[in-house]
Design an enzyme around this catalytic site. Structure first.
Site, PDB file in Angstrom:
ATOM      1  N   ASP A 296       0.854  -1.189   0.000  1.00 52.39           N
ATOM      2  CA  ASP A 296       0.000   0.000   0.000  1.00 52.39           C
ATOM      3  C   ASP A 296       0.894   1.243   0.000  1.00 52.39           C
ATOM      4  O   ASP A 296       1.740   1.415   0.877  1.00 52.39           O
ATOM      5  CB  ASP A 296      -0.896  -0.015   1.246  1.00 52.39           C
ATOM      6  CG  ASP A 296      -2.008   1.015   1.157  1.00 52.39           C
ATOM      7  OD1 ASP A 296      -1.699   2.198   0.944  1.00 52.39           O
ATOM      8  OD2 ASP A 296      -3.187   0.638   1.299  1.00 52.39           O
ATOM      9  N   ASN A 304      -2.173  12.996  -5.792  1.00 51.78           N
ATOM     10  CA  ASN A 304      -3.275  13.439  -6.643  1.00 51.78           C
ATOM     11  C   ASN A 304      -3.696  14.873  -6.321  1.00 51.78           C
ATOM     12  O   ASN A 304      -3.966  15.676  -7.223  1.00 51.78           O
ATOM     13  CB  ASN A 304      -4.470  12.502  -6.490  1.00 51.78           C
ATOM     14  CG  ASN A 304      -4.260  11.168  -7.172  1.00 51.78           C
ATOM     15  OD1 ASN A 304      -3.528  11.073  -8.155  1.00 51.78           O
ATOM     16  ND2 ASN A 304      -4.892  10.129  -6.655  1.00 51.78           N
ATOM     17  N   ASP A 313      -1.168   8.757 -11.805  1.00 47.25           N
ATOM     18  CA  ASP A 313      -1.116   7.608 -12.725  1.00 47.25           C
ATOM     19  C   ASP A 313       0.324   7.255 -13.072  1.00 47.25           C
ATOM     20  O   ASP A 313       0.685   6.075 -13.168  1.00 47.25           O
ATOM     21  CB  ASP A 313      -1.897   7.922 -13.998  1.00 47.25           C
ATOM     22  CG  ASP A 313      -3.398   8.006 -13.760  1.00 47.25           C
ATOM     23  OD1 ASP A 313      -3.841   7.582 -12.679  1.00 47.25           O
ATOM     24  OD2 ASP A 313      -4.118   8.500 -14.654  1.00 47.25           O
ATOM     25  N   GLU A 339      -4.299   2.385  -4.791  1.00 49.35           N
ATOM     26  CA  GLU A 339      -2.833   2.413  -4.698  1.00 49.35           C
ATOM     27  C   GLU A 339      -2.274   1.139  -4.066  1.00 49.35           C
ATOM     28  O   GLU A 339      -1.156   1.133  -3.547  1.00 49.35           O
ATOM     29  CB  GLU A 339      -2.385   3.631  -3.890  1.00 49.35           C
ATOM     30  CG  GLU A 339      -2.776   3.600  -2.424  1.00 49.35           C
ATOM     31  CD  GLU A 339      -4.162   4.178  -2.157  1.00 49.35           C
ATOM     32  OE1 GLU A 339      -4.425   4.574  -1.002  1.00 49.35           O
ATOM     33  OE2 GLU A 339      -4.973   4.234  -3.088  1.00 49.35           O
TER      34      GLU A 339
END
Length: 436
Positions: A296, A304, A313, A339
């Site tokens: 993770d 973001n 991305d 993620e």
């Protein structure tokens, strides 16, 4: 509404307006250098060649007709296949080019390739400089392979002994290797310089399936050459075979797309689950060990929010690539969602799994990911951390679902204890019975 008049910047025209000049400088230098080096290669291959005889023109005509039929009958399939391909595309017309390498002069072979490529232009969906460069690489590969095959001659296939057939088979293998090697140097080299992201072997050379497809296509080309020499009308069979083969290649690509996460190019959950279940079944039957890592990314939302979703991305793609590079070919890497990533490690005990997880954590922490911010300006994201949970069969679970739950619990423990660490699952979870 803006008070200032809108101003459009005029794009350069003529040679200065070519898309080539907007590529990275190493890309431009490599492309021009390799195209310049192809000139002496063609001169060497064409040196001493006489005018083609009637039989060679006849072979050229048959191969041209077969290639044209193949291209025209598979045009829609090829358009779909090229649109879906993200990295290397295997061109199935080697079924017609490779026999030309073996049985007709280099000049006619190059002419055949030019005819094929002229028809491919309408489905290529590539910039002109890419298409021309690729055409040059195909022509040079065929010319040098023809020169290699001639140097291993003479070749008289009509009266071969057992020893002679083995010698000719070896010559075919060597010629095919030269044919592929030249294309790898030319096409692989330019692909490695095409973008800002770090290239991988799969992005340059293609996957195992891609290379198997290339080998099969070249092999079919050798069969076409044998048919053309011994029974020319039978070459029509190969036209049918190539149409069917093109369709099978498209179906295989569709199946691969259904199992692959389009954003990261690793398995999606469907593909990962299918491969993981098979590996888990082998481990249970052999009573072996198997480990599962849940990875993770820490504070991914910050990327973001701060840099924009395109930057997020890019981070996901680069992290997936790093995980893939840090694991073994037998390990199963997939994107769990958001993620989070999953890695299944066959034949792995707890100590080895913890070492692999620590290696992945360190690899991701060292990444420097070149991307863009919200305004499109170039930026670099570095120092990203991960929390990784490790669960091992049979110590932490008897089923794949239980292992995933155990690894997930270990991830939460890692995050609660400060993130950027590897945690081993604490205890074996019990299987939850189905509700009545």
């Amino acid at each position: 509404m803006s008070d200032e008049p809108s101003v459009e910047r005029a794009q350069p025209t003529g040679i200065r307006g070519w898309a080539l000049w907007r590529r990275p400088k190493p890309f431009i230098v490599f492309l021009l250098l390799m195209e310049a080096l192809s000139i002496p290669g063609f001169a060497l291959a064409f040196a001493g060649s006489g005018l083609p005889n009637r039989l060679e023109w006849f072979g050229f005509a048959i191969l041209t007709a077969g290639a044209t039929a193949h291209i025209q009958l598979t045009q829609r399939q090829e358009e779909r296949r090229r649109s879906r391909t993200r990295t290397v595309l295997i061109d199935l017309t080697a079924v017609w080019v490779f026999p030309a390498v073996l049985i007709i002069p280099a000049e006619l072979t190059v002419l055949l390739i030019l005819i094929i490529r002229a028809q491919r232009w309408f489905t290529a969906r590539r910039p002109a400089h890419n298409f021309i460069y690729s055409t040059v690489s195909h022509c040079l590969a065929a010319s040098l392979a023809h020169l290699t095959f001639d140097s291993l001659g003479p070749h008289v296939w009509s009266s071969l002994t057992l020893l002679g057939s083995l010698r000719e088979f070896a010559a075919l293998i060597i010629t095919a290797l030269v044919y592929e090697a030249v294309q790898i140097v030319y096409v692989g080299g330019i692909l490695s310089l095409a973008g800002p992201s770090r290239p991988t072997l799969s992005s340059i050379l293609g996957s195992k399936a891609d290379n198997l497809l290339e080998a099969i296509t070249t092999g079919l080309g050798a069969v076409t050459a044998i048919l053309l020499i011994t029974m020319p009308p039978a070459v029509a069979i190969m036209a049918v075979v190539t149409v069917v083969f093109n369709r099978l290649a498209e179906l295989d690509q569709l199946q691969n797309d259904a199992r692959t996460d389009p954003k990261t190019a690793v398995y999606n959950m469907r593909g990962w689950s299918e491969s993981a279940e098979r590996a888990f079944g082998r481990a249970t039957r052999s009573r072996g060990n198997l480990a599962l890592l849940m990875i993770d990314l820490d504070h991914f939302k910050w990327i973001n929010d701060s840099h924009g979703h395109p930057a997020g991305d890019d981070v996901l793609r680069r992290v997936a690539q790093a995980i893939d590079e840090a694991t073994r070919p037998t390990d199963v890497v997939g994107r769990y969602g958001g993620e989070e990533f999953l890695v299944l490690l066959p034949d792995t005990d707890e100590i080895t799994a913890a070492g692999a997880a620590e290696r992945i954590r360190g690899t991701i922490a060292e990444l420097r990911i070149v991307t863009t911010d919200k305004r499109g300006a170039q930026t670099t994201i570095a120092g990203r951390t991960t929390s990784i949970g490790v669960a091992v069969y049979p110590d932490h679970g008897d089923t794949l679902d239980i292992l995933m739950q155990a690894a997930d619990a270990a991830v939460y423990e890692a995050k609660e204890n400060g993130r950027n660490q590897v945690r081993i699952a604490a205890e074996k979870l019990a299987d939850t019975p189905d509700s009545p």
